[in-house]
Write a protein that holds these residues in place. Structure first.
Motif, mmCIF file in Angstrom:
data_model
loop_
_atom_site.group_PDB
_atom_site.id
_atom_site.type_symbol
_atom_site.label_atom_id
_atom_site.label_comp_id
_atom_site.label_asym_id
_atom_site.label_seq_id
_atom_site.Cartn_x
_atom_site.Cartn_y
_atom_site.Cartn_z
ATOM 1 N N GLU A 52 0.828 -1.199 0.000
ATOM 2 C CA GLU A 52 0.000 0.000 0.000
ATOM 3 C C GLU A 52 0.865 1.252 0.000
ATOM 4 N N TRP A 53 0.431 2.227 -0.776
ATOM 5 C CA TRP A 53 1.081 3.523 -0.851
ATOM 6 C C TRP A 53 0.573 4.371 0.309
ATOM 7 N N ILE A 54 1.501 4.963 1.075
ATOM 8 C CA ILE A 54 1.136 5.820 2.203
ATOM 9 C C ILE A 54 1.303 7.271 1.762
ATOM 10 N N PRO A 55 0.203 7.967 1.505
ATOM 11 C CA PRO A 55 0.299 9.361 1.059
ATOM 12 C C PRO A 55 0.560 10.287 2.247
ATOM 13 N N PRO A 56 0.903 11.531 1.982
ATOM 14 C CA PRO A 56 1.101 12.490 3.077
ATOM 15 C C PRO A 56 -0.243 12.910 3.673
ATOM 16 N N TRP A 86 5.240 8.973 5.234
ATOM 17 C CA TRP A 86 4.629 9.589 4.055
ATOM 18 C C TRP A 86 5.434 9.252 2.810
ATOM 19 N N ASN A 87 4.732 9.109 1.704
ATOM 20 C CA ASN A 87 5.356 8.814 0.413
ATOM 21 C C ASN A 87 6.238 7.571 0.476
ATOM 22 N N ALA A 119 5.076 3.689 -8.162
ATOM 23 C CA ALA A 119 4.568 4.525 -7.067
ATOM 24 C C ALA A 119 5.587 5.578 -6.656
ATOM 25 N N LEU A 120 6.848 5.192 -6.598
ATOM 26 C CA LEU A 120 7.885 6.141 -6.175
ATOM 27 C C LEU A 120 8.137 7.227 -7.219
ATOM 28 N N ARG A 121 7.763 6.966 -8.484
ATOM 29 C CA ARG A 121 7.950 7.946 -9.559
ATOM 30 C C ARG A 121 6.647 8.595 -10.008
ATOM 31 N N ALA A 122 5.549 8.282 -9.353
ATOM 32 C CA ALA A 122 4.229 8.739 -9.788
ATOM 33 C C ALA A 122 4.084 10.253 -9.670
ATOM 34 N N PRO A 123 3.201 10.825 -10.489
ATOM 35 C CA PRO A 123 2.943 12.258 -10.388
ATOM 36 C C PRO A 123 2.236 12.599 -9.073
ATOM 37 N N GLU A 124 2.303 13.847 -8.720
ATOM 38 C CA GLU A 124 1.777 14.293 -7.428
ATOM 39 C C GLU A 124 0.306 13.943 -7.231
ATOM 40 N N GLY A 125 -0.499 14.059 -8.257
ATOM 41 C CA GLY A 125 -1.921 13.740 -8.129
ATOM 42 C C GLY A 125 -2.159 12.319 -7.637
#
Length: 139
Positions: free
Chosen positions: A51-55, A69-70, A106-112
């Protein structure tokens, strides 16, 4: 990883080790990965979950630790010893390459994309691996 040292019941073991994950992701991917070994099987048969952990923050102190985060959190669930060998082989062939690609994206994904939660899960289904994204049904 020894099941006895991690207090798993005698009939369960993890299909992957930390070294398996490190090898699949490479050294760069491990910088942003939080690896966790669950002590019980998941009810839906999931063996590997990323799972991606967003800020995400909260002004009441209940938000996600900013150090996470991230980053990517990976859970590995145990499986019955009798199925471990075949499940491990299927995970190596299918899930680990997909995990490496998903984590790298995920590590290179755009900010959106990085501002919301995302996940990918894999489960063993009789000699093959099924996956799902963002808690949708397995396919």
């Amino acid at each position: 990883m020894s099941a006895r040292n991690r207090r798993l019941p005698r009939d369960l073991s993890w299909p992957l080790s930390p070294n398996d994950i490190r090898t699949a992701l490479g050294a760069a991917g491990m910088i942003a990965v939080n690896l966790q070994f669950d002590d019980r099987p998941w009810g839906d048969g999931t063996l590997l979950h990323a799972e991606w952990i967003p800020p995400l923050s909260s002004n009441h102190g209940t938000g996600t630790d900013p150090g996470l985060w991230n980053s990517v959190r990976i859970h590995i669930a145990p499986i019955a010893d009798a199925k471990r060998g075949l499940a491990r082989l299927a995970l190596f062939r299918h899930a680990l390459p997909e995990l490496a690609a998903w984590t790298g994206s995920a590590l290179r994904a755009p900010e959106g994309w990085t501002l919301s939660r995302h996940s990918r899960s894999w489960r063993y289904e009789g000699r093959s691996i099924a996956h799902r994204d963002d808690h949708q049904p397995y396919r």
